[in-house]
Design a protein around this motif. Sequence first.
Motif, PDB file in Angstrom:
ATOM      1  N   VAL A 236      77.815  50.028 -34.077  1.00 46.40           N
ATOM      2  CA  VAL A 236      76.597  49.967 -34.894  1.00 46.40           C
ATOM      3  C   VAL A 236      76.916  49.374 -36.267  1.00 46.40           C
ATOM      4  O   VAL A 236      76.224  48.466 -36.749  1.00 46.40           O
ATOM      5  N   TRP A 237      77.983  49.871 -36.870  1.00 47.35           N
ATOM      6  CA  TRP A 237      78.370  49.352 -38.193  1.00 47.35           C
ATOM      7  C   TRP A 237      78.736  47.864 -38.118  1.00 47.35           C
ATOM      8  O   TRP A 237      78.358  47.071 -38.961  1.00 47.35           O
ATOM      9  N   TYR A 238      79.489  47.484 -37.100  1.00 51.07           N
ATOM     10  CA  TYR A 238      79.858  46.077 -36.942  1.00 51.07           C
ATOM     11  C   TYR A 238      78.600  45.227 -36.796  1.00 51.07           C
ATOM     12  O   TYR A 238      78.463  44.169 -37.399  1.00 51.07           O
ATOM     13  N   GLY A 239      77.659  45.707 -35.996  1.00 54.35           N
ATOM     14  CA  GLY A 239      76.413  44.984 -35.760  1.00 54.35           C
ATOM     15  C   GLY A 239      75.647  44.784 -37.061  1.00 54.35           C
ATOM     16  O   GLY A 239      75.251  43.664 -37.404  1.00 54.35           O
ATOM     17  N   ALA A 240      75.487  45.887 -37.814  1.00 58.41           N
ATOM     18  CA  ALA A 240      74.753  45.839 -39.079  1.00 58.41           C
ATOM     19  C   ALA A 240      75.456  44.901 -40.055  1.00 58.41           C
ATOM     20  O   ALA A 240      74.816  44.061 -40.711  1.00 58.41           O
ATOM     21  N   GLY A 241      76.785  45.038 -40.120  1.00 58.60           N
ATOM     22  CA  GLY A 241      77.573  44.195 -41.031  1.00 58.60           C
ATOM     23  C   GLY A 241      77.427  42.723 -40.685  1.00 58.60           C
ATOM     24  O   GLY A 241      77.206  41.872 -41.554  1.00 58.60           O
ATOM     25  N   GLY A 242      77.523  42.425 -39.389  1.00 61.50           N
ATOM     26  CA  GLY A 242      77.415  41.043 -38.930  1.00 61.50           C
ATOM     27  C   GLY A 242      76.055  40.463 -39.275  1.00 61.50           C
ATOM     28  O   GLY A 242      75.959  39.346 -39.798  1.00 61.50           O
ATOM     29  N   LEU A 243      74.993  41.239 -39.029  1.00 61.44           N
ATOM     30  CA  LEU A 243      73.631  40.779 -39.334  1.00 61.44           C
ATOM     31  C   LEU A 243      73.465  40.509 -40.821  1.00 61.44           C
ATOM     32  O   LEU A 243      72.883  39.486 -41.227  1.00 61.44           O
TER      33      LEU A 243
END
Lengths: 267, 214
Positions: A236-243
Amino acid sequence: MRIRRTLLAVPAAAALLLATPTAALADESVHVKLLELNNSGASGNATLTATSGGDLRISIRSTGLVPNSPHAQHLHGSTTGMDFHCPDMSADTNGNGYVSTEEGMPAYGDIFVSLTTKGDTSKASGLAVDRMPTADPEGNLRYDRTIAGADLPPGTIEHLKDLHIVEHGVDANDNDKYDLAGLGESTLAKSAGLSGIPEEATDPALCGMVSGAAAGSVPVGGVATGDGSTRDEATVWYGAGGLALLAALGIVVVTRRRSYVLNRVQR
Amino acid sequence: MTRSRKVALVAAAVLAIAGAIAIVVGRHDEPVAEPPRTAPPGPPFSAPATRSGTDVLTTGRLLPTSEPTRVRIPALHVDEAVIGLGQNPDGSMQVPTDAHTVGWYTKAPTPGSLGPAVLAGHVNYRGADGTFARLAMLRPGDRIMVARQDGVTATFAVNRLDRYPKDQFPADAVYGAIDHAGLRLITCGGDFDDRSGHYLDNIVAYASLVTADR
Ligand SMILES: [Cu+2]
């Protein structure tokens, strides 16, 4: 995450107060190795299990004992923290080649519990051979009994690892039975008011030493220590960070493009 | 530079920083590398010594029975209270009802006395990382301090870490007889089964008593 932890802490603490199990005594199983005394050639294993109800479950398996004969058996020792142990042949103070029960007592202590097959288990039943287990024709002995907590001397469970199982009965003249021809009359029995009991019947054959301990009750299967509720957090954190990074890049590109277009129009 | 362009660039910078932080946090939350699943263990322990005399058959220092109150694991920054755990009606071990508290299985020896003492903690629970979330990061030699009701702190050193499928949990290795004062720390690991809501494996850290201080 921090906030969630703090919010959860309050109900968790409340749940803890309600769910705290009470442990009266630790159930545990003490493993005892029975070692030969008086060159008896016998050997064995025993387990002493303290149950959650405060009872004591005793299981003894020994081999190489005098066949078809009763074997007096006891827990020796005390709860006073005395450092008792199993004697070696140097305990044979009268030099007859056998450590008698009395000669062994400075090492393993007095009779603490009599491991009878039924009825009384106090020191008074120490020589109650009619209630002691009998070895089979091959010299094997099996003993299983649970003694109720109320029938145990105080402190027995707490000092389980300090007590010594002793099984009595040797065959000095190798005729597969107890007789006066072997070692004469038992001084222990005589001092207890019983005459004509062979010394062979009361001399110790095995002395138990604690070799290990285990859980008193083994739980079924594995342990449910996780509900997976944070296992996807990294994703989730990786996803948010990437976005967020993509959005930043997008803004930069659009802004630069717009300013480029604007500049051209202005010109 | 126009005002709108300035605003846009500031927004981009904020987003970039936030994104970078999120990725750092994500890295921190990355599951811990776990030990490989351990093959089913061999025959259970049996006492090796057979000689008579006054030799002891146990090894190492042994403490009297006393219940644990707190556990500290410096390598994992763990310092938590310990409660007692019994068995559920189905015979399985009870588990703590929050993510932090560590449970001591009361139907086994107390930590520091002869035999295997068992402590269980969650890897995660109800949205929070558990006290044993990073148990798999323990290395042989790492210290575990258990404070006891008698005021003695028993210090254990980690011997090894194993991972077992829960349906092949090695009861003898974890709960069986040992000739020293041992400690087992248990948590969950391996793949997560969405249907059952449970992890497939247990991670077990084995440790033995090294020192005792008052
Ligand atoms: Cu005896």
